[in-house]
Design a protein around this motif. Structure first.
Motif, PDB file in Angstrom:
ATOM      1  N   VAL A 214      -6.071   6.640 -20.344  1.00 14.51           N
ATOM      2  CA  VAL A 214      -5.276   6.817 -19.131  1.00 14.51           C
ATOM      3  C   VAL A 214      -3.850   6.351 -19.404  1.00 14.51           C
ATOM      4  O   VAL A 214      -3.628   5.268 -19.954  1.00 14.51           O
ATOM      5  CB  VAL A 214      -5.863   6.014 -17.954  1.00 14.51           C
ATOM      6  N   LEU A 215      -2.902   7.163 -18.992  1.00 18.05           N
ATOM      7  CA  LEU A 215      -1.480   6.852 -19.122  1.00 18.05           C
ATOM      8  C   LEU A 215      -0.897   6.736 -17.722  1.00 18.05           C
ATOM      9  O   LEU A 215      -1.098   7.631 -16.887  1.00 18.05           O
ATOM     10  CB  LEU A 215      -0.764   7.962 -19.893  1.00 18.05           C
ATOM     11  N   CYS A 216      -0.189   5.650 -17.432  1.00 10.37           N
ATOM     12  CA  CYS A 216       0.333   5.503 -16.073  1.00 10.37           C
ATOM     13  C   CYS A 216       1.581   4.640 -16.066  1.00 10.37           C
ATOM     14  O   CYS A 216       1.858   3.899 -17.016  1.00 10.37           O
ATOM     15  CB  CYS A 216      -0.726   4.925 -15.136  1.00 10.37           C
ATOM     16  N   LEU A 217       2.330   4.745 -14.983  1.00 10.72           N
ATOM     17  CA  LEU A 217       3.482   3.876 -14.782  1.00 10.72           C
ATOM     18  C   LEU A 217       3.027   2.423 -14.686  1.00 10.72           C
ATOM     19  O   LEU A 217       1.946   2.143 -14.164  1.00 10.72           O
ATOM     20  CB  LEU A 217       4.219   4.269 -13.510  1.00 10.72           C
ATOM     21  N   PRO A 218       3.836   1.473 -15.178  1.00  7.93           N
ATOM     22  CA  PRO A 218       3.437   0.061 -15.105  1.00  7.93           C
ATOM     23  C   PRO A 218       3.105  -0.398 -13.688  1.00  7.93           C
ATOM     24  O   PRO A 218       2.153  -1.156 -13.489  1.00  7.93           O
ATOM     25  CB  PRO A 218       4.676  -0.667 -15.655  1.00  7.93           C
ATOM     26  N   ALA A 219       3.853   0.067 -12.693  1.00 11.51           N
ATOM     27  CA  ALA A 219       3.580  -0.349 -11.312  1.00 11.51           C
ATOM     28  C   ALA A 219       2.197   0.100 -10.860  1.00 11.51           C
ATOM     29  O   ALA A 219       1.523  -0.602 -10.092  1.00 11.51           O
ATOM     30  CB  ALA A 219       4.646   0.215 -10.373  1.00 11.51           C
ATOM     31  N   LEU A 220       1.752   1.266 -11.335  1.00  9.20           N
ATOM     32  CA  LEU A 220       0.443   1.771 -10.921  1.00  9.20           C
ATOM     33  C   LEU A 220      -0.683   1.108 -11.704  1.00  9.20           C
ATOM     34  O   LEU A 220      -1.806   1.023 -11.223  1.00  9.20           O
ATOM     35  CB  LEU A 220       0.402   3.292 -11.082  1.00  9.20           C
ATOM     36  N   ALA A 221      -0.385   0.641 -12.917  1.00 11.72           N
ATOM     37  CA  ALA A 221      -1.371  -0.152 -13.658  1.00 11.72           C
ATOM     38  C   ALA A 221      -1.622  -1.476 -12.955  1.00 11.72           C
ATOM     39  O   ALA A 221      -2.688  -2.079 -13.102  1.00 11.72           O
ATOM     40  CB  ALA A 221      -0.876  -0.402 -15.084  1.00 11.72           C
TER      41      ALA A 221
ATOM     42  N   VAL B  75      11.057  -1.436  -2.202  1.00  7.88           N
ATOM     43  CA  VAL B  75      10.178  -1.127  -3.330  1.00  7.88           C
ATOM     44  C   VAL B  75       9.083  -0.167  -2.888  1.00  7.88           C
ATOM     45  O   VAL B  75       8.916   0.124  -1.704  1.00  7.88           O
ATOM     46  CB  VAL B  75       9.528  -2.402  -3.921  1.00  7.88           C
ATOM     47  N   ASN B  76       8.300   0.280  -3.861  1.00  8.08           N
ATOM     48  CA  ASN B  76       7.182   1.166  -3.534  1.00  8.08           C
ATOM     49  C   ASN B  76       6.130   0.394  -2.742  1.00  8.08           C
ATOM     50  O   ASN B  76       5.949  -0.818  -2.928  1.00  8.08           O
ATOM     51  CB  ASN B  76       6.603   1.797  -4.803  1.00  8.08           C
ATOM     52  N   PRO B  77       5.440   1.059  -1.848  1.00 13.84           N
ATOM     53  CA  PRO B  77       4.522   0.351  -0.940  1.00 13.84           C
ATOM     54  C   PRO B  77       3.290  -0.224  -1.626  1.00 13.84           C
ATOM     55  O   PRO B  77       2.708  -1.189  -1.125  1.00 13.84           O
ATOM     56  CB  PRO B  77       4.135   1.433   0.078  1.00 13.84           C
ATOM     57  N   LEU B  78       2.886   0.336  -2.763  1.00 14.36           N
ATOM     58  CA  LEU B  78       1.698  -0.178  -3.436  1.00 14.36           C
ATOM     59  C   LEU B  78       1.970  -1.547  -4.049  1.00 14.36           C
ATOM     60  O   LEU B  78       1.152  -2.467  -3.933  1.00 14.36           O
ATOM     61  CB  LEU B  78       1.230   0.807  -4.514  1.00 14.36           C
ATOM     62  N   THR B  79       3.108  -1.681  -4.718  1.00 19.95           N
ATOM     63  CA  THR B  79       3.468  -2.988  -5.270  1.00 19.95           C
ATOM     64  C   THR B  79       3.693  -3.987  -4.156  1.00 19.95           C
ATOM     65  O   THR B  79       3.270  -5.149  -4.247  1.00 19.95           O
ATOM     66  CB  THR B  79       4.727  -2.865  -6.145  1.00 19.95           C
ATOM     67  N   ALA B  80       4.359  -3.569  -3.076  1.00 22.04           N
ATOM     68  CA  ALA B  80       4.595  -4.466  -1.948  1.00 22.04           C
ATOM     69  C   ALA B  80       3.279  -4.971  -1.369  1.00 22.04           C
ATOM     70  O   ALA B  80       3.126  -6.168  -1.073  1.00 22.04           O
ATOM     71  CB  ALA B  80       5.409  -3.746  -0.879  1.00 22.04           C
ATOM     72  N   LEU B  81       2.309  -4.076  -1.212  1.00 21.42           N
ATOM     73  CA  LEU B  81       1.005  -4.454  -0.669  1.00 21.42           C
ATOM     74  C   LEU B  81       0.302  -5.443  -1.595  1.00 21.42           C
ATOM     75  O   LEU B  81      -0.276  -6.436  -1.141  1.00 21.42           O
ATOM     76  CB  LEU B  81       0.148  -3.207  -0.469  1.00 21.42           C
ATOM     77  N   ALA B  82       0.355  -5.173  -2.904  1.00 26.97           N
ATOM     78  CA  ALA B  82      -0.322  -6.038  -3.866  1.00 26.97           C
ATOM     79  C   ALA B  82       0.325  -7.425  -3.932  1.00 26.97           C
ATOM     80  O   ALA B  82      -0.362  -8.414  -4.195  1.00 26.97           O
ATOM     81  CB  ALA B  82      -0.309  -5.386  -5.251  1.00 26.97           C
ATOM     82  N   MET B  83       1.627  -7.501  -3.690  1.00 30.22           N
ATOM     83  CA  MET B  83       2.361  -8.766  -3.810  1.00 30.22           C
ATOM     84  C   MET B  83       2.505  -9.500  -2.479  1.00 30.22           C
ATOM     85  O   MET B  83       2.950 -10.642  -2.446  1.00 30.22           O
ATOM     86  CB  MET B  83       3.749  -8.500  -4.385  1.00 30.22           C
ATOM     87  N   ALA B  84       2.143  -8.841  -1.365  1.00 30.77           N
ATOM     88  CA  ALA B  84       2.320  -9.458  -0.047  1.00 30.77           C
ATOM     89  C   ALA B  84       1.499 -10.742   0.062  1.00 30.77           C
ATOM     90  O   ALA B  84       0.391 -10.831  -0.465  1.00 30.77           O
ATOM     91  CB  ALA B  84       1.910  -8.474   1.049  1.00 30.77           C
ATOM     92  N   GLY B  85       2.088 -11.724   0.722  1.00 31.24           N
ATOM     93  CA  GLY B  85       1.395 -12.997   0.872  1.00 31.24           C
ATOM     94  C   GLY B  85       2.279 -13.989   1.588  1.00 31.24           C
ATOM     95  O   GLY B  85       3.278 -13.615   2.212  1.00 31.24           O
ATOM     96  N   PRO B  86       1.946 -15.280   1.489  1.00 31.30           N
ATOM     97  CA  PRO B  86       2.709 -16.296   2.231  1.00 31.30           C
ATOM     98  C   PRO B  86       4.201 -16.307   1.909  1.00 31.30           C
ATOM     99  O   PRO B  86       5.014 -16.649   2.751  1.00 31.30           O
ATOM    100  CB  PRO B  86       2.034 -17.605   1.798  1.00 31.30           C
ATOM    101  N   GLY B  87       4.567 -15.915   0.680  1.00 29.76           N
ATOM    102  CA  GLY B  87       5.971 -15.972   0.295  1.00 29.76           C
ATOM    103  C   GLY B  87       6.709 -14.657   0.397  1.00 29.76           C
ATOM    104  O   GLY B  87       7.927 -14.610   0.174  1.00 29.76           O
ATOM    105  N   LEU B  88       6.009 -13.577   0.722  1.00 24.29           N
ATOM    106  CA  LEU B  88       6.625 -12.251   0.702  1.00 24.29           C
ATOM    107  C   LEU B  88       6.223 -11.473   1.950  1.00 24.29           C
ATOM    108  O   LEU B  88       5.041 -11.241   2.198  1.00 24.29           O
ATOM    109  CB  LEU B  88       6.188 -11.466  -0.542  1.00 24.29           C
ATOM    110  N   VAL B  89       7.217 -11.054   2.713  1.00 20.74           N
ATOM    111  CA  VAL B  89       7.014 -10.302   3.954  1.00 20.74           C
ATOM    112  C   VAL B  89       7.332  -8.829   3.690  1.00 20.74           C
ATOM    113  O   VAL B  89       8.309  -8.510   3.017  1.00 20.74           O
ATOM    114  CB  VAL B  89       7.929 -10.852   5.073  1.00 20.74           C
ATOM    115  N   VAL B  90       6.504  -7.937   4.224  1.00 20.47           N
ATOM    116  CA  VAL B  90       6.695  -6.488   4.052  1.00 20.47           C
ATOM    117  C   VAL B  90       7.005  -5.884   5.416  1.00 20.47           C
ATOM    118  O   VAL B  90       6.307  -6.153   6.395  1.00 20.47           O
ATOM    119  CB  VAL B  90       5.433  -5.828   3.455  1.00 20.47           C
ATOM    120  N   ARG B  91       8.041  -5.047   5.471  1.00 20.72           N
ATOM    121  CA  ARG B  91       8.446  -4.425   6.725  1.00 20.72           C
ATOM    122  C   ARG B  91       8.714  -2.929   6.514  1.00 20.72           C
ATOM    123  O   ARG B  91       9.124  -2.497   5.436  1.00 20.72           O
ATOM    124  CB  ARG B  91       9.718  -5.093   7.278  1.00 20.72           C
ATOM    125  N   ARG B  92       8.480  -2.165   7.583  1.00 23.16           N
ATOM    126  CA  ARG B  92       8.815  -0.740   7.568  1.00 23.16           C
ATOM    127  C   ARG B  92      10.329  -0.570   7.503  1.00 23.16           C
ATOM    128  O   ARG B  92      11.098  -1.432   7.941  1.00 23.16           O
ATOM    129  CB  ARG B  92       8.323  -0.057   8.847  1.00 23.16           C
TER     130      ARG B  92
END
Length: 223
Positions: free
Chosen positions: A11-18, A156-173
């Protein structure tokens, strides 16, 4: 002779998708086929598309809209980029951020040659909104890590944002659209492994799960 055949899926993929999509899909696949071996190679565009055209991998994951020669593209998802902010930032009280909200804010960018960086910069230029641009990096994961440290805001892309979301990182539309799409790439002339289709199905299921999780995250009340 007499040894059982063990398939290896490349499988070959972008680093963010890995980081943000592929691991969950592989976990789904290996539950059904625990004997399967999988090799994952992260690569950026345009080399990713060139290598897929060269029929070097069984499946690829790309963000590019154009389909490379010798490849079949299968759409997996289309979402919008999102804003990420350090926890406690004043703008975190808003559920949606407009272009003007970023005015004079420290902003962590993707690298200058990134196509999403160019789209984002164009939106701010069209609106006449200036940001403080001191930091840039090739990695969306690194962008989010820098935002967590209070070094600025980012888009940033929403997949990385979702994976990194937590107490220190807020995600907004965002109140404006920067579309983000992922396609699975299947080589047309490489001998097909039967395991490639189950992986594609796992990717489709994982994309649906991630989309639902993102909607739940973005629907939470702003603090």
């Amino acid at each position: 002779l007499g040894q059982s055949h063990e398939a290896q899926l490349s499988v070959l993929c972008l680093p963010a998708l890995a980081h943000a999509l592929l691991p969950g899909a592989i976990a789904r696949l290996l539950k059904a086929q625990p004997q399967l071996r999988v090799s994952v190679t992260p690569q950026e565009s345009p080399l990713l598309e060139e290598w897929m055209s060269a029929q070097r991998f069984d499946l690829g994951l790309s963000e590019q809209a154009a389909t490379p020669p010798g490849v079949q593209a299968v759409p997996l998802l289309t979402l919008d980029e999102v804003a990420v902010l350090p926890a406690g930032h004043a703008l975190a009280a808003q559920a949606v951020l407009q272009v003007q909200d970023f005015a004079n804010q420290p902003f962590v960018s993707l690298s200058a040659d990134d196509p999403y960086r160019r789209q984002i910069d164009a939106r701010f230029a069209e609106a006449g909104v200036a940001r403080q641009l001191y930091l840039q990096t090739h990695s969306a994961v690194a962008v989010c890590a820098m935002v967590q440290q209070g070094l600025g805001l980012a888009i940033v892309n929403p997949l990385t944002a979702l994976a990194m979301a937590g107490p220190g990182l807020v995600v907004r539309r965002l109140g404006f659209s920067v579309p983000f799409s992922i396609n699975a790439l299947l080589p047309l002339y490489r001998p097909a492994l039967p395991e490639a289709q189950p992986l594609l199905q796992s990717l489709e299921a994982q994309a649906q799960e991630v989309t639902a999780a993102l909607q739940r995250l973005l629907s939470q009340p702003a603090n």
